[in-house]
Design a protein around this motif. Structure first.
Motif, PDB file in Angstrom:
ATOM      1  N   LEU A  15     -48.128 -37.821  51.269  1.00 56.58           N
ATOM      2  CA  LEU A  15     -48.487 -36.566  50.617  1.00 56.58           C
ATOM      3  C   LEU A  15     -48.033 -35.359  51.435  1.00 56.58           C
ATOM      4  CD1 LEU A  15     -52.090 -37.435  49.375  1.00 56.58           C
ATOM      5  CD2 LEU A  15     -50.039 -37.153  47.966  1.00 56.58           C
ATOM      6  N   LEU A  16     -48.202 -35.433  52.740  1.00 54.75           N
ATOM      7  CA  LEU A  16     -47.758 -34.340  53.610  1.00 54.75           C
ATOM      8  C   LEU A  16     -46.245 -34.162  53.538  1.00 54.75           C
ATOM      9  CD1 LEU A  16     -49.951 -34.945  56.781  1.00 54.75           C
ATOM     10  CD2 LEU A  16     -50.035 -32.946  55.281  1.00 54.75           C
ATOM     11  N   GLU A  18     -44.311 -34.943  51.025  1.00 51.51           N
ATOM     12  CA  GLU A  18     -43.964 -34.358  49.731  1.00 51.51           C
ATOM     13  C   GLU A  18     -44.198 -32.854  49.744  1.00 51.51           C
ATOM     14  OE1 GLU A  18     -46.227 -36.311  46.699  1.00 51.51           O
ATOM     15  OE2 GLU A  18     -45.265 -38.248  47.070  1.00 51.51           O
ATOM     16  N   LYS A  19     -45.292 -32.449  50.347  1.00 53.76           N
ATOM     17  CA  LYS A  19     -45.652 -31.030  50.385  1.00 53.76           C
ATOM     18  C   LYS A  19     -44.735 -30.253  51.328  1.00 53.76           C
ATOM     19  CE  LYS A  19     -49.497 -27.950  51.342  1.00 53.76           C
ATOM     20  NZ  LYS A  19     -50.849 -27.838  51.852  1.00 53.76           N
ATOM     21  N   GLU A  20     -44.483 -30.822  52.488  1.00 53.98           N
ATOM     22  CA  GLU A  20     -43.698 -30.152  53.528  1.00 53.98           C
ATOM     23  C   GLU A  20     -42.749 -31.172  54.140  1.00 53.98           C
ATOM     24  OE1 GLU A  20     -44.853 -28.064  57.650  1.00 53.98           O
ATOM     25  OE2 GLU A  20     -46.219 -27.659  55.994  1.00 53.98           O
ATOM     26  N   HIS A  39     -47.404 -34.180  61.512  1.00 54.48           N
ATOM     27  CA  HIS A  39     -47.901 -34.829  60.296  1.00 54.48           C
ATOM     28  C   HIS A  39     -48.837 -35.982  60.652  1.00 54.48           C
ATOM     29  CE1 HIS A  39     -44.710 -33.462  57.129  1.00 54.48           C
ATOM     30  NE2 HIS A  39     -45.264 -32.447  57.766  1.00 54.48           N
TER      31      HIS A  39
END
Length: 54
Positions: A15-16, A18-20, A39
């Protein structure tokens, strides 16, 4: 860490990312390592708060 904590950490890492997204490893390996470590630290802290401290 037990299996559920590791699995949760992997989900959070995805998820991290994907976000950044992480920098290009080939172009700037030190920046990639720095961001990947950041991360991982964030994911570990979330897992600790969700599964261990609760």
């Amino acid at each position: 860490m037990d299996k559920s904590a590791r699995e949760r950490e992997e989900v959070i890492l995805k998820l991290l990312e994907e976000k950044e997204s992480l920098p290009d490893k080939e172009k700037d390996q030190m920046a990639w390592v720095r961001e990947a470590n950041q991360h991982r630290a964030i994911a570990e802290e979330i897992v600790l708060k969700e599964l261990i401290y609760v």
